[in-house]
Design a protein around this motif. Structure first.
Motif, PDB file in Angstrom:
ATOM      1  N   TRP A  27      12.027 -49.879 -36.153  1.00 34.79           N
ATOM      2  CA  TRP A  27      12.346 -48.993 -37.266  1.00 34.79           C
ATOM      3  C   TRP A  27      11.417 -47.778 -37.299  1.00 34.79           C
ATOM      4  CZ3 TRP A  27       8.251 -48.234 -40.435  1.00 34.79           C
ATOM      5  CH2 TRP A  27       7.264 -49.225 -40.468  1.00 34.79           C
ATOM      6  N   SER A  30      11.831 -43.744 -34.616  1.00 34.81           N
ATOM      7  CA  SER A  30      12.836 -42.690 -34.719  1.00 34.81           C
ATOM      8  C   SER A  30      12.423 -41.525 -33.830  1.00 34.81           C
ATOM      9  CB  SER A  30      13.009 -42.235 -36.166  1.00 34.81           C
ATOM     10  OG  SER A  30      11.814 -41.700 -36.659  1.00 34.81           O
ATOM     11  N   GLU A  58      20.220 -42.783 -33.003  1.00 36.10           N
ATOM     12  CA  GLU A  58      20.039 -43.955 -33.854  1.00 36.10           C
ATOM     13  C   GLU A  58      19.855 -43.529 -35.307  1.00 36.10           C
ATOM     14  OE1 GLU A  58      20.394 -47.055 -32.783  1.00 36.10           O
ATOM     15  OE2 GLU A  58      20.798 -46.231 -30.803  1.00 36.10           O
ATOM     16  N   VAL A  59      20.163 -44.450 -36.222  1.00 35.62           N
ATOM     17  CA  VAL A  59      19.928 -44.202 -37.640  1.00 35.62           C
ATOM     18  C   VAL A  59      18.441 -43.921 -37.830  1.00 35.62           C
ATOM     19  CG1 VAL A  59      19.992 -45.224 -39.954  1.00 35.62           C
ATOM     20  CG2 VAL A  59      21.870 -45.658 -38.347  1.00 35.62           C
ATOM     21  N   GLY A  60      18.124 -42.870 -38.578  1.00 39.70           N
ATOM     22  CA  GLY A  60      16.738 -42.479 -38.815  1.00 39.70           C
ATOM     23  C   GLY A  60      16.232 -41.405 -37.882  1.00 39.70           C
ATOM     24  N   ASP A  61      16.969 -41.120 -36.806  1.00 40.57           N
ATOM     25  CA  ASP A  61      16.579 -40.039 -35.887  1.00 40.57           C
ATOM     26  C   ASP A  61      16.847 -38.687 -36.543  1.00 40.57           C
ATOM     27  OD1 ASP A  61      15.983 -41.981 -34.029  1.00 40.57           O
ATOM     28  OD2 ASP A  61      17.504 -41.362 -32.570  1.00 40.57           O
ATOM     29  N   SER A  62      16.177 -37.669 -36.019  1.00 41.50           N
ATOM     30  CA  SER A  62      16.363 -36.298 -36.490  1.00 41.50           C
ATOM     31  C   SER A  62      16.907 -35.433 -35.366  1.00 41.50           C
ATOM     32  CB  SER A  62      15.029 -35.707 -36.958  1.00 41.50           C
ATOM     33  OG  SER A  62      14.524 -36.420 -38.058  1.00 41.50           O
ATOM     34  N   SER A  85      26.615 -39.468 -47.029  1.00 37.21           N
ATOM     35  CA  SER A  85      25.660 -38.578 -46.351  1.00 37.21           C
ATOM     36  C   SER A  85      25.670 -37.215 -47.028  1.00 37.21           C
ATOM     37  CB  SER A  85      25.998 -38.443 -44.872  1.00 37.21           C
ATOM     38  OG  SER A  85      27.277 -37.860 -44.719  1.00 37.21           O
ATOM     39  N   LYS A  99      17.718 -35.027 -40.696  1.00 35.03           N
ATOM     40  CA  LYS A  99      17.476 -36.450 -40.447  1.00 35.03           C
ATOM     41  C   LYS A  99      18.760 -37.199 -40.796  1.00 35.03           C
ATOM     42  CE  LYS A  99      14.438 -40.309 -41.294  1.00 35.03           C
ATOM     43  NZ  LYS A  99      13.301 -40.832 -42.017  1.00 35.03           N
ATOM     44  N   ASP A 101      20.302 -40.567 -41.757  1.00 32.81           N
ATOM     45  CA  ASP A 101      20.043 -41.904 -42.279  1.00 32.81           C
ATOM     46  C   ASP A 101      21.312 -42.716 -42.523  1.00 32.81           C
ATOM     47  OD1 ASP A 101      17.226 -41.708 -42.333  1.00 32.81           O
ATOM     48  OD2 ASP A 101      17.312 -40.555 -44.197  1.00 32.81           O
ATOM     49  N   VAL A 102      22.473 -42.089 -42.442  1.00 30.44           N
ATOM     50  CA  VAL A 102      23.743 -42.776 -42.668  1.00 30.44           C
ATOM     51  C   VAL A 102      24.489 -42.850 -41.337  1.00 30.44           C
ATOM     52  CG1 VAL A 102      25.930 -42.744 -43.930  1.00 30.44           C
ATOM     53  CG2 VAL A 102      23.838 -41.939 -45.049  1.00 30.44           C
TER      54      VAL A 102
END
Length: 159
Positions: A27, A30, A58-62, A85, A99, A101-102
């Protein structure tokens, strides 16, 4: 089509290596991805492009939308983002970071060059064929229509 420059590949590889070497939990690993806003694709004659035009993250990547060439921005398509989102819109000619997150499929474009086909896709997390099908059913005009068709084919090959 070749979309990632050696500099971007080196950056992504080093970021991944650093996270795994430090023993960070998944987690906390990211990553930041870079999408260039360009007048011309580096390896083709395509004009008004995002490079790369399709990302799987991946979720949380920017994602850093880099204003490599002047006169561009990045804006989410209001009808092509997952429920829950937040939409985004950068200023023209400025770098902008988002970023994600969704999980889901995100369509985006350059506001002044949308009709010229300056569009792109970000797939966040494990995207299903159904999610791609729903996103690809959104109607577009001009060159954006044909570019999105090409980009959804690329996206399908990634899942």
């Amino acid at each position: 089509m070749k979309f990632l420059t050696k500099r971007h590949m080196l950056f992504l590889g080093m970021a991944s290596l650093a996270a795994s070497t430090l023993g960070l939990p998944s987690w906390a690993q990211s990553r930041k991805h870079v999408v260039e806003m360009l007048n011309k694709a580096p390896d083709s004659n395509e004009r008004q492009v995002f490079n790369p035009p399709v990302l799987q993250i991946e979720v949380g990547d920017s994602v850093l939308f880099e204003a490599t060439d002047r006169g561009h921005n990045a804006e989410s398509n209001s009808d092509m983002i997952p429920e829950g989102s937040a939409p985004w819109k950068s200023k023209i000619g400025e770098d902008f970071e988002v970023k994600f997150d969704v999980p889901g499929v995100y369509g985006y474009h350059c506001t002044p060059h949308r009709s010229a086909g300056m569009v792109g896709l970000v797939m966040v997390g494990q995207v299903s064929e159904d999610e791609l099908e729903i996103a690809s059913s959104v109607r577009h005009r001009s060159k954006a229509k044909s570019r999105y068709a090409d980009y959804f084919e690329i996206a399908k090959s990634l899942i």
